[in-house]
Motif scaffolding. Sequence first.
Motif, PDB file in Angstrom:
ATOM      1  N   ALA A  92      40.956 -36.000   1.472  1.00 26.16           N
ATOM      2  CA  ALA A  92      39.742 -35.184   1.434  1.00 26.16           C
ATOM      3  C   ALA A  92      40.095 -33.727   1.168  1.00 26.16           C
ATOM      4  CB  ALA A  92      38.979 -35.322   2.751  1.00 26.16           C
ATOM      5  N   TRP A  93      41.118 -33.229   1.833  1.00 26.88           N
ATOM      6  CA  TRP A  93      41.558 -31.838   1.666  1.00 26.88           C
ATOM      7  C   TRP A  93      42.012 -31.568   0.239  1.00 26.88           C
ATOM      8  CZ3 TRP A  93      46.470 -29.716   0.640  1.00 26.88           C
ATOM      9  CH2 TRP A  93      46.606 -28.338   0.875  1.00 26.88           C
ATOM     10  N   TRP A  94      42.756 -32.509  -0.328  1.00 28.82           N
ATOM     11  CA  TRP A  94      43.278 -32.346  -1.695  1.00 28.82           C
ATOM     12  C   TRP A  94      42.172 -32.447  -2.752  1.00 28.82           C
ATOM     13  CZ3 TRP A  94      43.453 -36.154  -5.613  1.00 28.82           C
ATOM     14  CH2 TRP A  94      44.165 -35.772  -6.748  1.00 28.82           C
ATOM     15  N   SER A  95      41.229 -33.356  -2.539  1.00 26.34           N
ATOM     16  CA  SER A  95      40.201 -33.610  -3.553  1.00 26.34           C
ATOM     17  C   SER A  95      39.020 -32.662  -3.468  1.00 26.34           C
ATOM     18  CB  SER A  95      39.691 -35.052  -3.440  1.00 26.34           C
ATOM     19  OG  SER A  95      39.088 -35.279  -2.172  1.00 26.34           O
ATOM     20  N   ALA A  96      38.847 -31.985  -2.324  1.00 33.19           N
ATOM     21  CA  ALA A  96      37.679 -31.118  -2.140  1.00 33.19           C
ATOM     22  C   ALA A  96      38.073 -29.667  -1.924  1.00 33.19           C
ATOM     23  CB  ALA A  96      36.829 -31.610  -0.977  1.00 33.19           C
ATOM     24  N   SER A  97      39.186 -29.263  -2.472  1.00 34.56           N
ATOM     25  CA  SER A  97      39.620 -27.857  -2.414  1.00 34.56           C
ATOM     26  C   SER A  97      39.704 -27.318  -0.989  1.00 34.56           C
ATOM     27  CB  SER A  97      38.677 -26.988  -3.259  1.00 34.56           C
ATOM     28  OG  SER A  97      38.654 -27.428  -4.602  1.00 34.56           O
ATOM     29  N   GLY A  98      40.293 -28.098  -0.090  1.00 35.48           N
ATOM     30  CA  GLY A  98      40.508 -27.630   1.271  1.00 35.48           C
ATOM     31  C   GLY A  98      39.435 -28.013   2.263  1.00 35.48           C
ATOM     32  N   GLU A  99      38.368 -28.673   1.824  1.00 39.90           N
ATOM     33  CA  GLU A  99      37.305 -29.086   2.732  1.00 39.90           C
ATOM     34  C   GLU A  99      37.562 -30.513   3.215  1.00 39.90           C
ATOM     35  OE1 GLU A  99      33.583 -28.560   0.762  1.00 39.90           O
ATOM     36  OE2 GLU A  99      33.630 -26.365   0.937  1.00 39.90           O
ATOM     37  N   HIS A 103      31.631 -33.823   2.447  1.00 40.79           N
ATOM     38  CA  HIS A 103      30.325 -33.381   1.932  1.00 40.79           C
ATOM     39  C   HIS A 103      29.193 -33.563   2.942  1.00 40.79           C
ATOM     40  CE1 HIS A 103      32.058 -32.748  -2.022  1.00 40.79           C
ATOM     41  NE2 HIS A 103      32.556 -33.979  -1.987  1.00 40.79           N
ATOM     42  N   ARG A 104      29.502 -33.906   4.183  1.00 41.41           N
ATOM     43  CA  ARG A 104      28.446 -34.084   5.186  1.00 41.41           C
ATOM     44  C   ARG A 104      27.888 -32.739   5.667  1.00 41.41           C
ATOM     45  NH1 ARG A 104      28.517 -37.938   3.030  1.00 41.41           N
ATOM     46  NH2 ARG A 104      28.891 -40.073   3.677  1.00 41.41           N
ATOM     47  N   LEU A 105      28.591 -31.645   5.406  1.00 37.15           N
ATOM     48  CA  LEU A 105      28.111 -30.335   5.842  1.00 37.15           C
ATOM     49  C   LEU A 105      27.565 -29.508   4.679  1.00 37.15           C
ATOM     50  CD1 LEU A 105      30.947 -29.352   8.369  1.00 37.15           C
ATOM     51  CD2 LEU A 105      28.725 -30.399   8.849  1.00 37.15           C
ATOM     52  N   ASP A 106      27.325 -30.150   3.555  1.00 34.72           N
ATOM     53  CA  ASP A 106      26.809 -29.414   2.397  1.00 34.72           C
ATOM     54  C   ASP A 106      25.455 -28.772   2.675  1.00 34.72           C
ATOM     55  OD1 ASP A 106      29.060 -30.093   1.031  1.00 34.72           O
ATOM     56  OD2 ASP A 106      28.132 -31.632  -0.230  1.00 34.72           O
ATOM     57  N   ASN A 107      24.667 -29.388   3.553  1.00 34.01           N
ATOM     58  CA  ASN A 107      23.329 -28.864   3.881  1.00 34.01           C
ATOM     59  C   ASN A 107      23.323 -27.974   5.124  1.00 34.01           C
ATOM     60  OD1 ASN A 107      21.932 -30.305   1.759  1.00 34.01           O
ATOM     61  ND2 ASN A 107      22.203 -32.171   2.966  1.00 34.01           N
ATOM     62  N   GLN A 215      32.134 -40.572   7.595  1.00 33.74           N
ATOM     63  CA  GLN A 215      30.755 -40.356   8.022  1.00 33.74           C
ATOM     64  C   GLN A 215      30.645 -39.328   9.151  1.00 33.74           C
ATOM     65  OE1 GLN A 215      27.210 -40.206   7.680  1.00 33.74           O
ATOM     66  NE2 GLN A 215      27.549 -42.261   6.890  1.00 33.74           N
ATOM     67  N   ASP A 216      31.538 -39.400  10.135  1.00 30.10           N
ATOM     68  CA  ASP A 216      31.354 -38.620  11.370  1.00 30.10           C
ATOM     69  C   ASP A 216      32.386 -37.521  11.600  1.00 30.10           C
ATOM     70  OD1 ASP A 216      29.055 -39.800  12.145  1.00 30.10           O
ATOM     71  OD2 ASP A 216      29.771 -40.503  14.088  1.00 30.10           O
ATOM     72  N   ALA A 217      33.358 -37.377  10.721  1.00 29.01           N
ATOM     73  CA  ALA A 217      34.349 -36.314  10.913  1.00 29.01           C
ATOM     74  C   ALA A 217      33.701 -34.936  10.919  1.00 29.01           C
ATOM     75  CB  ALA A 217      35.420 -36.387   9.829  1.00 29.01           C
ATOM     76  N   ALA A 218      32.562 -34.812  10.237  1.00 30.35           N
ATOM     77  CA  ALA A 218      31.859 -33.529  10.184  1.00 30.35           C
ATOM     78  C   ALA A 218      31.461 -33.048  11.568  1.00 30.35           C
ATOM     79  CB  ALA A 218      30.623 -33.651   9.294  1.00 30.35           C
ATOM     80  N   ASN A 219      31.200 -33.982  12.492  1.00 33.43           N
ATOM     81  CA  ASN A 219      30.804 -33.607  13.843  1.00 33.43           C
ATOM     82  C   ASN A 219      31.912 -32.868  14.589  1.00 33.43           C
ATOM     83  OD1 ASN A 219      28.679 -35.178  13.054  1.00 33.43           O
ATOM     84  ND2 ASN A 219      29.041 -36.820  14.519  1.00 33.43           N
ATOM     85  N   LYS A 287      26.519 -43.863   0.567  1.00 28.04           N
ATOM     86  CA  LYS A 287      26.153 -43.822  -0.838  1.00 28.04           C
ATOM     87  C   LYS A 287      24.711 -43.347  -1.046  1.00 28.04           C
ATOM     88  CE  LYS A 287      30.128 -45.429  -2.132  1.00 28.04           C
ATOM     89  NZ  LYS A 287      31.096 -44.539  -2.844  1.00 28.04           N
ATOM     90  N   ILE A 288      23.878 -43.539  -0.032  1.00 29.16           N
ATOM     91  CA  ILE A 288      22.468 -43.139  -0.158  1.00 29.16           C
ATOM     92  C   ILE A 288      22.328 -41.625  -0.223  1.00 29.16           C
ATOM     93  CG2 ILE A 288      20.246 -43.078   1.054  1.00 29.16           C
ATOM     94  CD1 ILE A 288      20.736 -45.850   2.027  1.00 29.16           C
ATOM     95  N   SER A 289      22.967 -40.929   0.718  1.00 27.75           N
ATOM     96  CA  SER A 289      22.873 -39.468   0.751  1.00 27.75           C
ATOM     97  C   SER A 289      24.012 -38.900   1.580  1.00 27.75           C
ATOM     98  CB  SER A 289      21.531 -39.020   1.345  1.00 27.75           C
ATOM     99  OG  SER A 289      21.501 -39.226   2.747  1.00 27.75           O
ATOM    100  N   ASN A 290      24.227 -37.585   1.451  1.00 26.98           N
ATOM    101  CA  ASN A 290      25.249 -36.896   2.227  1.00 26.98           C
ATOM    102  C   ASN A 290      24.738 -36.419   3.579  1.00 26.98           C
ATOM    103  OD1 ASN A 290      27.250 -37.151   0.264  1.00 26.98           O
ATOM    104  ND2 ASN A 290      26.600 -35.284  -0.799  1.00 26.98           N
ATOM    105  N   MET A 291      23.454 -36.638   3.857  1.00 27.08           N
ATOM    106  CA  MET A 291      22.895 -36.198   5.137  1.00 27.08           C
ATOM    107  C   MET A 291      23.562 -36.962   6.281  1.00 27.08           C
ATOM    108  SD  MET A 291      20.889 -34.218   6.778  1.00 27.08           S
ATOM    109  CE  MET A 291      20.076 -33.522   5.329  1.00 27.08           C
TER     110      MET A 291
END
Length: 364
Positions: A92-99, A103-107, A215-219, A287-291
């Motif tokens: 995830a870090w390599w493919s998303a420029s350090g994030e 994408h769960r925190l995009d909003n 799914q839940d690492a954003a928490n 796959k439905i959404s990043n929310m």
Amino acid sequence: MNQIDFQHPTFRDQIRFYILVFLSFLLMSVGYYLGVSSYILGWFAFCISAFSVAGNDAVQTVGTFIESKKSVHWFPKLAALGGLLAIVFGYAWWSASGEVHFHRLDNFTPPSEFNFLQLIAPIVLVIITRLKSPISTTFLILGLFGGQNIEKMLTKSFLGYMIAFITAIVVWGILVKVDPKEYYDDHMPDPRTERKWAILQWFSTLFLWAAWLAQDAANIVVYLPRQLSLIELTGAISVLIIALGIILYTNGGTIQEIVTEKSDIQWSKAATIVDIVYASILIFFQKISNMPMSTTWVFLGMLAGREIVLNFLTYRDAPYLETFRKVGKDVLLASIGIAVSIFIFLLASQFYPEKTSFLPKFLK
């Protein structure tokens, strides 16, 4: 030497635990009011949330694995799950420029500084987990960082519960019809077959673990800078692996009882199928959404559907009331968790109105 029962701690164990929680709260409070930088406080909160979020959600990710692998030493389990964690976060870090939030925190707008309730939320979660309540970490943690998204998270979570419930009824309804004897209460699996499924369960658990992390690492990582350096990534992964090690060493802790009391979950075949179905549902919603959504509600929905259909189709001598009691207790505890999460959010909206100005419609 007597083995420690981490699911039923003694009074002395409870006292030690709550003293440690109080000291963490005290340290966080002093740091906050002395003006310690948000960066340091964020890392402190991350360390607590790594244990509290993973501890609360361990019941749904590695709970079945822990239950059916109690005879296996905790270290091999940590090596497998911790190694996959490092790979998933590294990718995830390599493919998303350090994030690393997938994408769960995009909003969610990155906070310039943390308020007090955001910082103590993981401590509250530690206490609730100790009380065996399967609270949604998504609502309790992320709700304080993006109140405008609570309504969407609730909708997606309740939809997840219903889909998981229906899916479980269909899947295990078919499995019972194919081989009903395997799901009777007194069923004992063939040792040779059990060994084969025990190997497969390692892979199904890793599959579920990766799906849950996405799914839940954003928490957990919500407390960290959105873009991490390599040193920060290494530190974050190390903290998460240590937290995972504690969870595996304690066999899931007190909240593991939610899995322990469910039907035949101690057998590798049953646990493997649970893992595959649950992981597939999580990937579907990814796959439905990043929310973000409450994976806790998805897991409880699946267990509820499974428990009910197994009872109705096989355990005809078992009282149906007992089955609904188990299911209802899980839903009640999870609902209390949502109520606590919303209450904490409302407190935040009163004390920090400038940071929680976007109240969802049902809270206005």
